[in-house]
Design an enzyme around this catalytic site. Structure first.
Site, mmCIF file in Angstrom:
data_model
loop_
_atom_site.group_PDB
_atom_site.id
_atom_site.type_symbol
_atom_site.label_atom_id
_atom_site.label_comp_id
_atom_site.label_asym_id
_atom_site.label_seq_id
_atom_site.Cartn_x
_atom_site.Cartn_y
_atom_site.Cartn_z
ATOM 1 N N HIS A 137 0.841 -1.198 0.000
ATOM 2 C CA HIS A 137 0.000 0.000 0.000
ATOM 3 C C HIS A 137 0.883 1.257 0.000
ATOM 4 O O HIS A 137 2.041 1.221 0.458
ATOM 5 C CB HIS A 137 -0.886 0.018 1.249
ATOM 6 C CG HIS A 137 -2.052 -0.923 1.152
ATOM 7 N ND1 HIS A 137 -3.073 -0.928 2.075
ATOM 8 C CD2 HIS A 137 -2.366 -1.871 0.239
ATOM 9 C CE1 HIS A 137 -3.958 -1.850 1.736
ATOM 10 N NE2 HIS A 137 -3.560 -2.437 0.628
ATOM 11 N N GLU B 210 0.878 3.871 1.851
ATOM 12 C CA GLU B 210 1.361 4.264 3.179
ATOM 13 C C GLU B 210 2.572 3.446 3.613
ATOM 14 O O GLU B 210 3.524 3.969 4.206
ATOM 15 C CB GLU B 210 0.267 4.072 4.242
ATOM 16 C CG GLU B 210 -1.010 4.844 4.005
ATOM 17 C CD GLU B 210 -2.058 4.012 3.276
ATOM 18 O OE1 GLU B 210 -1.721 3.347 2.268
ATOM 19 O OE2 GLU B 210 -3.223 4.021 3.710
ATOM 20 N N CYS C 294 -6.076 1.629 5.980
ATOM 21 C CA CYS C 294 -6.671 0.371 6.434
ATOM 22 C C CYS C 294 -6.037 -0.037 7.765
ATOM 23 O O CYS C 294 -5.140 0.646 8.284
ATOM 24 C CB CYS C 294 -6.457 -0.727 5.372
ATOM 25 S SG CYS C 294 -4.759 -1.349 5.294
ATOM 26 N N CYS D 114 -2.206 -0.560 7.568
ATOM 27 C CA CYS D 114 -1.444 0.685 7.491
ATOM 28 C C CYS D 114 -1.512 1.455 8.809
ATOM 29 O O CYS D 114 -0.526 2.056 9.230
ATOM 30 C CB CYS D 114 -1.933 1.534 6.322
ATOM 31 S SG CYS D 114 -1.506 0.771 4.742
#
Lengths: 137, 137
Positions: free
Chosen positions: B46, B48, B76, B79
């Site tokens: 992801h 992040e 999420c 993260c």
């Protein structure tokens, strides 16, 4: 879980928090990893994260539906999030982590994932306790 | 957040779910990243996560205490777990993610971290909607 403990010992020897993980599918280990947060200067480098990335790489696909993760310590919130995304079908962990574990955060695992804790918990806990005792000494 | 949206556009152009992130300290961007889950076949990639790893690499240290993450979509659970470990002091996100966001999972951010949502939410949401509309077409 014995192989996950072998990985944890590798972390211990490398002065990393001793947590180890393996991922198994069809009775075969397809990924093995240990915590690398110190060496990589990276808080995201938990054993589980490394193992998920390695297993996906091995399978050449993102999802690990028919795979089981064995990890010596109860996964944290980050790792449970990754386990969710990877759609792992099984998670077997050793020692509980009452401070940083996903259970304390009341995180609910994916409904299709089977989660078992407490497997070789004593050995998994002892290596951690020994590590932190030496750190403090 | 504009720069995070530039990153999201890069993801869009690469056929990745368009989420972008930057990490800022002392008014300077020290990391920029976008979602790479498709290219890397890795659910952990992801925006992040990439940004946290890159920022730690830049600072040559694991912790991002005086840093703020700007990300186009609500983080999420995975993260937010990484954000917790990295000790980021600020999290600014764009669009809410009612299905997979940390708020839905009732995850509590680190008490020292300041979290703001809804910044350039419309732009952040539109690029995602446009992406998924095209995917389905």
């Amino acid at each position: 879980m014995k192989q996950a403990l072998v990985e944890a010992q590798k972390a211990y020897d490398a002065n990393e928090v001793p947590v180890g993980a393996v991922i198994v599918t069809n009775n075969t280990i397809i990924a093995r990893a240990h915590n690398l947060t110190e060496r990589l200067h990276d808080v995201t480098a938990h054993a589980e994260m490394q193992a998920i990335t390695a297993a996906a790489n091995f399978l050449n696909g993102k999802y690990l539906n028919d795979c089981t993760l064995y990890v010596t310590l109860e996964p944290c919130v980050m790792c449970m999030g990754a386990i969710y995304w990877a759609q792992l079908s099984g998670i077997v962990f050793g020692a509980e982590d009452p401070k940083r574990g996903f259970q304390q955060a009341q995180l609910i695992p994916h409904p299709k994932a089977k989660v078992f804790g407490g497997v070789m918990a004593e050995e998994s806990k002892m290596i951690l306790q020994d590590f932190f005792r030496k750190k403090r000494a």
